[in-house]
Design a protein around this motif. Sequence first.
Motif, PDB file in Angstrom:
ATOM      1  N   GLU A  54       0.796  -1.221   0.000  1.00  0.00           N
ATOM      2  CA  GLU A  54       0.000   0.000   0.000  1.00  0.00           C
ATOM      3  C   GLU A  54       0.830   1.274   0.000  1.00  0.00           C
ATOM      4  N   ASP A  55       2.079   1.220   0.484  1.00  0.00           N
ATOM      5  CA  ASP A  55       2.871   2.444   0.460  1.00  0.00           C
ATOM      6  C   ASP A  55       4.349   2.134   0.320  1.00  0.00           C
ATOM      7  N   THR A  56       5.133   3.193   0.149  1.00  0.00           N
ATOM      8  CA  THR A  56       6.576   3.083  -0.026  1.00  0.00           C
ATOM      9  C   THR A  56       7.263   3.970   1.003  1.00  0.00           C
ATOM     10  N   ALA A  57       8.525   3.647   1.313  1.00  0.00           N
ATOM     11  CA  ALA A  57       9.256   4.427   2.299  1.00  0.00           C
ATOM     12  C   ALA A  57      10.752   4.290   2.050  1.00  0.00           C
ATOM     13  N   LEU A  58      11.506   5.267   2.527  1.00  0.00           N
ATOM     14  CA  LEU A  58      12.959   5.247   2.426  1.00  0.00           C
ATOM     15  C   LEU A  58      13.537   5.617   3.788  1.00  0.00           C
ATOM     16  N   VAL A  59      14.540   4.852   4.238  1.00  0.00           N
ATOM     17  CA  VAL A  59      15.273   5.188   5.453  1.00  0.00           C
ATOM     18  C   VAL A  59      16.639   5.729   5.049  1.00  0.00           C
ATOM     19  N   ASP A  60      16.907   6.965   5.412  1.00  0.00           N
ATOM     20  CA  ASP A  60      18.154   7.705   5.188  1.00  0.00           C
ATOM     21  C   ASP A  60      18.352   8.051   3.717  1.00  0.00           C
ATOM     22  N   SER A  61      18.962   9.227   3.484  1.00  0.00           N
ATOM     23  CA  SER A  61      18.971   9.784   2.121  1.00  0.00           C
ATOM     24  C   SER A  61      20.333  10.254   1.636  1.00  0.00           C
ATOM     25  N   GLY A  62      21.423   9.943   2.354  1.00  0.00           N
ATOM     26  CA  GLY A  62      22.749  10.275   1.859  1.00  0.00           C
ATOM     27  C   GLY A  62      23.140  11.729   2.052  1.00  0.00           C
ATOM     28  N   TYR A  63      24.299  12.091   1.517  1.00  0.00           N
ATOM     29  CA  TYR A  63      24.855  13.447   1.651  1.00  0.00           C
ATOM     30  C   TYR A  63      24.286  14.357   0.568  1.00  0.00           C
ATOM     31  N   ALA A  76       9.822  11.578   8.864  1.00  0.00           N
ATOM     32  CA  ALA A  76       9.882  11.306  10.305  1.00  0.00           C
ATOM     33  C   ALA A  76      11.338  11.352  10.752  1.00  0.00           C
ATOM     34  N   ILE A  77      11.602  12.095  11.833  1.00  0.00           N
ATOM     35  CA  ILE A  77      12.954  12.258  12.355  1.00  0.00           C
ATOM     36  C   ILE A  77      12.972  11.899  13.843  1.00  0.00           C
ATOM     37  N   PRO A  78      14.150  11.652  14.424  1.00  0.00           N
ATOM     38  CA  PRO A  78      14.212  11.404  15.865  1.00  0.00           C
ATOM     39  C   PRO A  78      13.579  12.548  16.653  1.00  0.00           C
ATOM     40  N   ALA A  79      12.741  12.194  17.616  1.00  0.00           N
ATOM     41  CA  ALA A  79      11.933  13.196  18.325  1.00  0.00           C
ATOM     42  C   ALA A  79      12.771  14.283  18.988  1.00  0.00           C
ATOM     43  N   LEU A  80      13.904  13.921  19.569  1.00  0.00           N
ATOM     44  CA  LEU A  80      14.710  14.898  20.289  1.00  0.00           C
ATOM     45  C   LEU A  80      15.418  15.885  19.372  1.00  0.00           C
ATOM     46  N   GLU A  81      15.385  15.618  18.067  1.00  0.00           N
ATOM     47  CA  GLU A  81      15.973  16.554  17.114  1.00  0.00           C
ATOM     48  C   GLU A  81      14.950  17.560  16.582  1.00  0.00           C
ATOM     49  N   ALA A  82      13.691  17.358  16.900  1.00  0.00           N
ATOM     50  CA  ALA A  82      12.633  18.180  16.300  1.00  0.00           C
ATOM     51  C   ALA A  82      12.820  19.679  16.527  1.00  0.00           C
ATOM     52  N   PRO A  83      13.124  20.145  17.754  1.00  0.00           N
ATOM     53  CA  PRO A  83      13.296  21.596  17.936  1.00  0.00           C
ATOM     54  C   PRO A  83      14.438  22.166  17.109  1.00  0.00           C
ATOM     55  N   ASP A 119      25.435  13.078   6.397  1.00  0.00           N
ATOM     56  CA  ASP A 119      25.542  12.030   5.383  1.00  0.00           C
ATOM     57  C   ASP A 119      24.352  11.080   5.391  1.00  0.00           C
ATOM     58  N   HIS A 120      23.407  11.290   6.308  1.00  0.00           N
ATOM     59  CA  HIS A 120      22.208  10.445   6.378  1.00  0.00           C
ATOM     60  C   HIS A 120      20.935  11.194   5.980  1.00  0.00           C
ATOM     61  N   CYS A 121      20.987  12.517   5.976  1.00  0.00           N
ATOM     62  CA  CYS A 121      19.756  13.270   5.688  1.00  0.00           C
ATOM     63  C   CYS A 121      19.947  14.367   4.649  1.00  0.00           C
ATOM     64  N   LEU A 153       9.603   9.139   4.337  1.00  0.00           N
ATOM     65  CA  LEU A 153      11.053   9.232   4.491  1.00  0.00           C
ATOM     66  C   LEU A 153      11.349   9.243   5.987  1.00  0.00           C
ATOM     67  N   LEU A 154      12.268   8.387   6.423  1.00  0.00           N
ATOM     68  CA  LEU A 154      12.627   8.291   7.836  1.00  0.00           C
ATOM     69  C   LEU A 154      14.142   8.391   7.969  1.00  0.00           C
ATOM     70  N   ASN A 155      14.599   8.921   9.102  1.00  0.00           N
ATOM     71  CA  ASN A 155      16.039   9.037   9.350  1.00  0.00           C
ATOM     72  C   ASN A 155      16.429   8.325  10.639  1.00  0.00           C
ATOM     73  N   THR A 156      17.525   7.539  10.551  1.00  0.00           N
ATOM     74  CA  THR A 156      18.064   6.913  11.760  1.00  0.00           C
ATOM     75  C   THR A 156      18.670   7.956  12.685  1.00  0.00           C
ATOM     76  N   HIS A 157      19.313   8.961  12.113  1.00  0.00           N
ATOM     77  CA  HIS A 157      19.837  10.109  12.855  1.00  0.00           C
ATOM     78  C   HIS A 157      20.100  11.217  11.845  1.00  0.00           C
ATOM     79  N   LEU A 158      20.479  12.380  12.328  1.00  0.00           N
ATOM     80  CA  LEU A 158      20.525  13.547  11.447  1.00  0.00           C
ATOM     81  C   LEU A 158      21.931  14.043  11.169  1.00  0.00           C
ATOM     82  N   HIS A 159      22.921  13.170  11.152  1.00  0.00           N
ATOM     83  CA  HIS A 159      24.213  13.567  10.608  1.00  0.00           C
ATOM     84  C   HIS A 159      24.037  13.808   9.114  1.00  0.00           C
TER      85      HIS A 159
END
Length: 309
Positions: free
Chosen positions: A32-41, A89-96, A72-74, A64-70
């Motif tokens: 029903e849907d598609t998704a990608l985890v992490d998107s490179g530099y 969707a990003i890690p909650a503590l990075e939202a602000p 080279d990942h986003c 689109l989801l990220n494991t973390h926001l360095h």
Amino acid sequence: MRVRPDLNLPASVRVLERGWLSSNSILFTGREDTALVDSGYVTHAGQTLALVRHALGERPLERLLNTHLHSDHCGGNALLQAAYGCRTAIPALEAPRVAAWDEDALSYRATGQQCARFSFDTTLAPGDIVELGDLRWTVLAAPGHDPHALLFFCAEEGMLISGDALWENGFGVVFPELAGEPAFDEVGATLDLIATLDARVVIPGHGAVFGDVAGALARARSRLDYLSSDPVRNAENAVKVLLKFLLLERRELGLDALPGLLRSIPLIERVRTRLLGRDADELAAWASAALLRAGAARIEGGRLIDADV
């Protein structure tokens, strides 16, 4: 994509293995849907978009989801959002930090790296359950390399998306330690958590998919013992990695300009003055020699050149 046949990933999971400047991306094609985890530099954002378009064909990228926001990942987030309007969707503590686009808090300015500004629609926190590729994945905390990093684990298939918390031969630079924030114990705790999961296959943030999880954990723990026994080792490793990252991005660097370039990167300058106690010329010479010894660079005509050029 390099995946050994015996690892047998589900048809709905496709790993886009990238070079070391960009993280791997994991593409999910559910019914029903598609998704990608992490998107490179960011310098490879066009490549990321082309890979996703080729894999999806006429289907849209919906999440689109990220494991973390360095970076080279986003770094491809913004272009994917512009092309597809995908929910992110990003890690909650990075939202602000993302909402305010605080490049200092997000580490981009400190590391001398780039990331095109992107937005987010929702957040991810440990304990969340997400469906990707018609499979249920549990979100787990993975502090150490990055304090807000996440893992995704599918118990049904024994698959772990580990980001930079575990590679086949190590893990990512322990960055918090360089800022005076203890994190070696957190790296160890994350490795201990992974050991409890009974994963049969790991999709790492960099490098090929692998199945010898026990062996990878043993190598990672040995690496952790080596780094934590002398903080200078972690500091030197960070300088070498950040210089290699710059070299991958720019392809070549003038040796005479290298000391000034290293001084211009806040994290390297902090490491140089507070942990290594070396002048910039000495550090530039050491880091260049380290890349030469590793076969990661060569010197021609007064320039440090990426080994792959």
